[in-house]
Design a protein around this motif. Sequence first.
Motif, PDB file in Angstrom:
ATOM      1  N   LEU A  89      34.193  39.515  37.789  1.00  0.00           N
ATOM      2  CA  LEU A  89      35.230  40.547  37.790  1.00  0.00           C
ATOM      3  C   LEU A  89      36.202  40.337  38.944  1.00  0.00           C
ATOM      4  CD1 LEU A  89      36.188  43.126  36.402  1.00  0.00           C
ATOM      5  CD2 LEU A  89      34.664  44.417  37.909  1.00  0.00           C
ATOM      6  N   ALA A  90      35.683  39.984  40.125  1.00  0.00           N
ATOM      7  CA  ALA A  90      36.551  39.717  41.279  1.00  0.00           C
ATOM      8  C   ALA A  90      37.456  38.525  41.018  1.00  0.00           C
ATOM      9  CB  ALA A  90      35.693  39.479  42.522  1.00  0.00           C
ATOM     10  N   ARG A  91      36.883  37.472  40.466  1.00  0.00           N
ATOM     11  CA  ARG A  91      37.680  36.274  40.167  1.00  0.00           C
ATOM     12  C   ARG A  91      38.735  36.567  39.107  1.00  0.00           C
ATOM     13  NH1 ARG A  91      34.510  31.646  37.327  1.00  0.00           N
ATOM     14  NH2 ARG A  91      35.020  33.011  35.573  1.00  0.00           N
ATOM     15  N   SER A  92      38.355  37.318  38.084  1.00  0.00           N
ATOM     16  CA  SER A  92      39.282  37.637  37.002  1.00  0.00           C
ATOM     17  C   SER A  92      40.436  38.505  37.503  1.00  0.00           C
ATOM     18  CB  SER A  92      38.534  38.359  35.874  1.00  0.00           C
ATOM     19  OG  SER A  92      37.456  37.585  35.396  1.00  0.00           O
ATOM     20  N   ALA A  93      40.118  39.487  38.359  1.00  0.00           N
ATOM     21  CA  ALA A  93      41.154  40.389  38.861  1.00  0.00           C
ATOM     22  C   ALA A  93      42.193  39.639  39.692  1.00  0.00           C
ATOM     23  CB  ALA A  93      40.517  41.504  39.686  1.00  0.00           C
ATOM     24  N   THR A  94      41.737  38.793  40.602  1.00  0.00           N
ATOM     25  CA  THR A  94      42.691  38.083  41.465  1.00  0.00           C
ATOM     26  C   THR A  94      43.488  37.047  40.685  1.00  0.00           C
ATOM     27  OG1 THR A  94      40.888  36.597  42.146  1.00  0.00           O
ATOM     28  CG2 THR A  94      41.375  38.475  43.577  1.00  0.00           C
ATOM     29  N   ARG A  95      42.898  36.453  39.659  1.00  0.00           N
ATOM     30  CA  ARG A  95      43.658  35.516  38.824  1.00  0.00           C
ATOM     31  C   ARG A  95      44.736  36.233  38.020  1.00  0.00           C
ATOM     32  NH1 ARG A  95      39.253  31.367  36.046  1.00  0.00           N
ATOM     33  NH2 ARG A  95      38.870  30.078  37.895  1.00  0.00           N
ATOM     34  N   THR A  96      44.468  37.485  37.661  1.00  0.00           N
ATOM     35  CA  THR A  96      45.431  38.266  36.891  1.00  0.00           C
ATOM     36  C   THR A  96      46.582  38.753  37.757  1.00  0.00           C
ATOM     37  OG1 THR A  96      43.655  38.996  35.418  1.00  0.00           O
ATOM     38  CG2 THR A  96      45.647  40.308  35.392  1.00  0.00           C
ATOM     39  N   GLY A  97      46.370  38.768  39.074  1.00  0.00           N
ATOM     40  CA  GLY A  97      47.380  39.274  39.990  1.00  0.00           C
ATOM     41  C   GLY A  97      47.046  40.635  40.552  1.00  0.00           C
ATOM     42  N   ASP A  98      45.848  41.148  40.215  1.00  0.00           N
ATOM     43  CA  ASP A  98      45.399  42.431  40.737  1.00  0.00           C
ATOM     44  C   ASP A  98      44.615  42.223  42.031  1.00  0.00           C
ATOM     45  OD1 ASP A  98      46.470  43.783  38.539  1.00  0.00           O
ATOM     46  OD2 ASP A  98      44.651  43.465  37.353  1.00  0.00           O
ATOM     47  N   ARG A  99      44.378  43.302  42.734  1.00  0.00           N
ATOM     48  CA  ARG A  99      43.521  43.266  43.915  1.00  0.00           C
ATOM     49  C   ARG A  99      42.137  43.776  43.541  1.00  0.00           C
ATOM     50  NH1 ARG A  99      46.984  46.050  48.700  1.00  0.00           N
ATOM     51  NH2 ARG A  99      46.518  47.886  47.393  1.00  0.00           N
ATOM     52  N   PHE A 100      41.113  43.215  44.200  1.00  0.00           N
ATOM     53  CA  PHE A 100      39.736  43.597  43.896  1.00  0.00           C
ATOM     54  C   PHE A 100      39.046  44.122  45.143  1.00  0.00           C
ATOM     55  CE2 PHE A 100      35.182  42.823  43.699  1.00  0.00           C
ATOM     56  CZ  PHE A 100      34.857  43.401  42.479  1.00  0.00           C
ATOM     57  N   GLY A 101      38.260  45.197  44.957  1.00  0.00           N
ATOM     58  CA  GLY A 101      37.478  45.756  46.053  1.00  0.00           C
ATOM     59  C   GLY A 101      36.063  46.057  45.600  1.00  0.00           C
ATOM     60  N   LEU A 102      35.149  46.162  46.551  1.00  0.00           N
ATOM     61  CA  LEU A 102      33.732  46.389  46.269  1.00  0.00           C
ATOM     62  C   LEU A 102      33.219  47.544  47.117  1.00  0.00           C
ATOM     63  CD1 LEU A 102      30.943  45.369  45.061  1.00  0.00           C
ATOM     64  CD2 LEU A 102      30.756  43.985  47.153  1.00  0.00           C
ATOM     65  N   ILE A 103      32.473  48.453  46.479  1.00  0.00           N
ATOM     66  CA  ILE A 103      31.810  49.542  47.189  1.00  0.00           C
ATOM     67  C   ILE A 103      30.371  49.610  46.680  1.00  0.00           C
ATOM     68  CG2 ILE A 103      31.769  52.014  47.694  1.00  0.00           C
ATOM     69  CD1 ILE A 103      34.736  52.120  47.126  1.00  0.00           C
ATOM     70  N   GLY A 104      29.414  49.291  47.552  1.00  0.00           N
ATOM     71  CA  GLY A 104      28.003  49.350  47.193  1.00  0.00           C
ATOM     72  C   GLY A 104      27.341  50.562  47.814  1.00  0.00           C
ATOM     73  N   CYS A 105      26.517  51.257  47.027  1.00  0.00           N
ATOM     74  CA  CYS A 105      25.916  52.510  47.502  1.00  0.00           C
ATOM     75  C   CYS A 105      24.449  52.615  47.099  1.00  0.00           C
ATOM     76  CB  CYS A 105      26.650  53.711  46.904  1.00  0.00           C
ATOM     77  SG  CYS A 105      28.426  53.753  47.196  1.00  0.00           S
ATOM     78  N   ASP A 106      23.651  53.183  48.017  1.00  0.00           N
ATOM     79  CA  ASP A 106      22.327  53.683  47.639  1.00  0.00           C
ATOM     80  C   ASP A 106      22.299  55.144  48.087  1.00  0.00           C
ATOM     81  OD1 ASP A 106      22.057  53.212  50.380  1.00  0.00           O
ATOM     82  OD2 ASP A 106      20.633  51.584  50.135  1.00  0.00           O
ATOM     83  N   ALA A 107      21.476  55.503  49.060  1.00  0.00           N
ATOM     84  CA  ALA A 107      21.488  56.885  49.547  1.00  0.00           C
ATOM     85  C   ALA A 107      22.811  57.229  50.227  1.00  0.00           C
ATOM     86  CB  ALA A 107      20.323  57.116  50.510  1.00  0.00           C
ATOM     87  N   GLY A 108      23.483  56.217  50.740  1.00  0.00           N
ATOM     88  CA  GLY A 108      24.805  56.377  51.334  1.00  0.00           C
ATOM     89  C   GLY A 108      25.640  55.166  50.987  1.00  0.00           C
TER      90      GLY A 108
END
Length: 292
Positions: free
Chosen positions: A105-124
């Motif tokens: 998904l990150a690779r696809s987004a940047t190839r399309t010209g979009d920006r990609f971000g990640l947010i990982g969560c468990d209890a916080g």
Amino acid sequence: MSPDVPDIHYRPRGAIASWRAGAHPSRQVGALGAFRDLVPFATYPDARRIDVRATALDPFETTMVRRFRQRAAIDVYALVDLSASLRYQGQAAKAALVRDLCVVLARSATRTGDRFGLIGCDAGMRQECFLPATARRAVSTDVAERLDPSRWAAAGMVKGGMQPGAEGLAQAAPYLAGARKMAFLISDFLLPMDLLRRVFEGLAMHDIVPVVVRDSTEEEELPDWGLLDLADLESARRRLVFMRPGLKRRWREAERARQAAIRQLAARYGRTPVTVIDRLDIDRFSRDLMEA
């Protein structure tokens, strides 16, 4: 992840309000893009886009100008459930499926010209699994490192043991403040309905794409008879259950009812869930995503 793996094809719902040029339909009008309409010169004074034919045919001798729908970029975020249930391994390791999906998904987004971000969560919210939206092509490498299954469990350790639950998903909305974004909510969705409702409510202004990661052994391969040693990955508790046809039937009925409730909740906020079971088939995922 092999470079031969195809990109994920996604499409935001509705037009985008963004000034960054990209691949998606925008609310902005201008001189480039797909033809939108003809308007009087006084409404859109751009002499370069005067339509001579439309002007000549106008009975009121109004100078007509062509307007075009601009194409724009959008920020794409993966909001990832890192709770203990995602470390389940059956036909496949769910944690590895999550990592591979986020990398593509990150690779696809940047190839399309979009920006990609990640947010990982468990209890916080896990700071070591946070990446602000970026257009860097190398962001997929960063995602692979942060979501490596071998580091996943170790990063979740605290003094008292594992951090149970996924309450952090409900705390992620402020990190997506601003213009509307595409938010891929990636989880096995083995979460309390109240928590899921709060997560969807917090992300309501965005284009939410629920992605359910499942393993077929969690439900489909249950025996009709036998003793099952069940382990709760969240609490580390174990329970011995005597499986029998009646209990298996009730178990499956309860699971189908829970999945139906999740689909109904997700549809209320725009999209039905896309499911990944046992393996990541990018072509199928893209097709399901277009239909969601």
